[in-house]
Design a protein around this motif. Structure first.
Motif, mmCIF file in Angstrom:
data_model
loop_
_atom_site.group_PDB
_atom_site.id
_atom_site.type_symbol
_atom_site.label_atom_id
_atom_site.label_comp_id
_atom_site.label_asym_id
_atom_site.label_seq_id
_atom_site.Cartn_x
_atom_site.Cartn_y
_atom_site.Cartn_z
ATOM 1 N N MET A 192 -18.337 31.508 29.141
ATOM 2 C CA MET A 192 -19.643 31.338 28.505
ATOM 3 C C MET A 192 -20.245 29.981 28.871
ATOM 4 S SD MET A 192 -18.541 32.807 24.757
ATOM 5 C CE MET A 192 -20.003 32.252 23.876
ATOM 6 N N ALA A 193 -19.430 28.947 28.864
ATOM 7 C CA ALA A 193 -19.919 27.584 29.100
ATOM 8 C C ALA A 193 -20.340 27.366 30.545
ATOM 9 C CB ALA A 193 -18.848 26.577 28.707
ATOM 10 N N LEU A 194 -19.787 28.142 31.462
ATOM 11 C CA LEU A 194 -20.126 27.979 32.881
ATOM 12 C C LEU A 194 -21.410 28.706 33.268
ATOM 13 C CD1 LEU A 194 -16.600 28.251 34.542
ATOM 14 C CD2 LEU A 194 -18.050 26.210 34.391
ATOM 15 N N ASN A 195 -22.017 29.388 32.322
ATOM 16 C CA ASN A 195 -23.219 30.173 32.602
ATOM 17 C C ASN A 195 -24.459 29.415 32.137
ATOM 18 O OD1 ASN A 195 -24.889 32.299 33.331
ATOM 19 N ND2 ASN A 195 -24.550 33.423 31.427
ATOM 20 N N HIS A 196 -24.941 28.491 32.960
ATOM 21 C CA HIS A 196 -26.115 27.697 32.580
ATOM 22 C C HIS A 196 -27.389 28.508 32.801
ATOM 23 C CE1 HIS A 196 -29.112 24.486 32.463
ATOM 24 N NE2 HIS A 196 -28.200 23.766 31.835
ATOM 25 N N PRO A 197 -28.342 28.449 31.867
ATOM 26 C CA PRO A 197 -29.539 29.298 31.959
ATOM 27 C C PRO A 197 -30.577 28.853 32.978
ATOM 28 C CG PRO A 197 -29.676 27.884 30.030
ATOM 29 C CD PRO A 197 -28.311 27.680 30.614
#
Length: 369
Positions: free
Chosen positions: A174-179
């Motif tokens: 989740m944390a590696l998925n920057h918007p």
């Protein structure tokens, strides 16, 4: 034609810098490239750009110096991630070469020493972070004496709307998925915790000689306004563009000129801009960064070192997401009031802070038992 040396050529900054060189052949030529460990990619790029290369995983200060002297650059882009970027920045400035700086740690760990080198040799330090590039341009236009406050924008990361309870269950994936931005894993995690914004607060305080009380962070999810300044008359001025690191890089490479280039001009039509206050109580690393600026000494250095150790532990799934802030806070709880007088002392204190942070990680994972 300006000769450009790119440090960290396989990362996001280095890749963007080489794209600029490829598309602006009348302005720039690559005179050298380095990479940390991706030997195959480094050799491929060295062949493509017909320039010498250096694999830096075990490179010494002398290796960097010889390589940079042989390349004879007009300007060096430092796109190295983490504390490993400090030593090459030192070498570049010692050689009197202008530095286009994307490596935050150079400023956070040792800015007084770095600034002294710059003043001694006459080499310019030109910020490449999108936020500091924007502030740099705005201050140059308004005049530093006319700027009252610096307003640093933050995307807020992927968890901007998460509750404190939800943050406890954040996974690595989740944390590696920057918007918004495409970055390396360490910076992506830092963006999600607002530690990256904390580093930028420290960096802005040093670069632009502003106290923590003269710096604000504003959450701006669209990442179109890259930062702002408030002048003495209360007016706010900002820099707007699409979220593309090529803009600040080309700005640094052409400074002090402002030239037409191959990048698409920014269009403001149909854009939505929103701004929010940061939730420091839920993203405490930002607050720790502000505290580090206020305390001075080597607290900023320790903030960076402890966070870096904690983030790498999280990337290896040794600790939880919220443990990153906890480890950083506990490391900062020691007395770090010393102001290092030499680069050697900077590295000694950095190593000491990292050792403390590593023991805290071990205590969490059971490695110390």
């Amino acid at each position: 034609m300006k000769k450009v040396l790119v440090l960290g050529c396989t990362g996001s900054i280095g890749t963007s810098a080489l794209d600029i060189i490829s598309n602006e052949k009348d302005l720039f030529i690559s005179c050298g490239i380095t990479a940390h460990s991706n030997k195959d990619k480094l050799e491929e790029l060295a062949s493509k750009f017909n320039c010498p290369s250096l694999l830096t995983k075990n490179a010494s200060e002398k290796d960097y110096k010889n390589f940079i002297e042989n390349c004879k650059p007009d300007i060096v882009v430092n796109g190295i991630a983490g504390s490993a970027g400090l030593m090459p920045s030192k070498v570049v400035l010692e050689l009197g070469i202008d530095l286009a700086l994307a490596n935050k740690e150079t400023v956070v760990m040792a800015y007084p020493l770095v600034k002294a080198l710059s003043e001694k040799t006459g080499a310019k330090i030109i910020p490449v972070d999108s936020e500091h590039s924007a502030i740099f341009c705005l201050i140059n236009q308004a005049g530093i004496e006319n700027v009252d406050r610096i307003l640093i924008t933050a995307s807020g990361g992927p968890f901007r709307t998460f509750t404190k309870e939800q943050l406890k269950n954040v996974t690595l994936e989740m944390a590696l998925n920057h918007p918004t931005w495409k970055m390396g894993p360490k910076i992506t995690i830092d963006s999600s915790t607002l530690a990256n914004k904390g580093l930028e607060v420290i960096e802005a305080s040093y670069l632009f000689s502003k106290s923590a009380d003269k710096i604000d962070v504003i959450v701006h999810p669209q990442s179109i306004v890259h930062s702002m300044v408030r002048t003495n008359d209360g007016m706010i001025y900002g820099q707007l563009s699409d979220p593309d690191m090529k803009h600040p890089i080309i700005g640094a490479l052409t400074y002090p000129e402002n030239v037409k280039n191959y990048l698409k001009p920014f269009d403001l039509f149909d854009k939505e801009l929103t701004f929010y206050r940061p939730r420091i109580e839920d993203f405490p690393l930002l607050g720790y960064a502000f505290d580090s600026v206020r305390k001075k000494g080597c607290y900023p250095l320790v903030f960076n070192a402890a966070n870096e150790i904690a983030v790498h532990a999280f990337l290896e799934k040794k600790i939880g997401y919220c443990d990153i802030a906890g480890i950083t806070e506990k490391t900062l709880s020691y007395n770090w009031s010393e102001t290092p007088a030499t680069f050697e002392r900077v590295f000694e204190l950095d190593a000491k802070a990292r050792e403390i942070a590593k023991k805290l990680v071990e205590n969490l994972t059971g490695g110390a038992r």
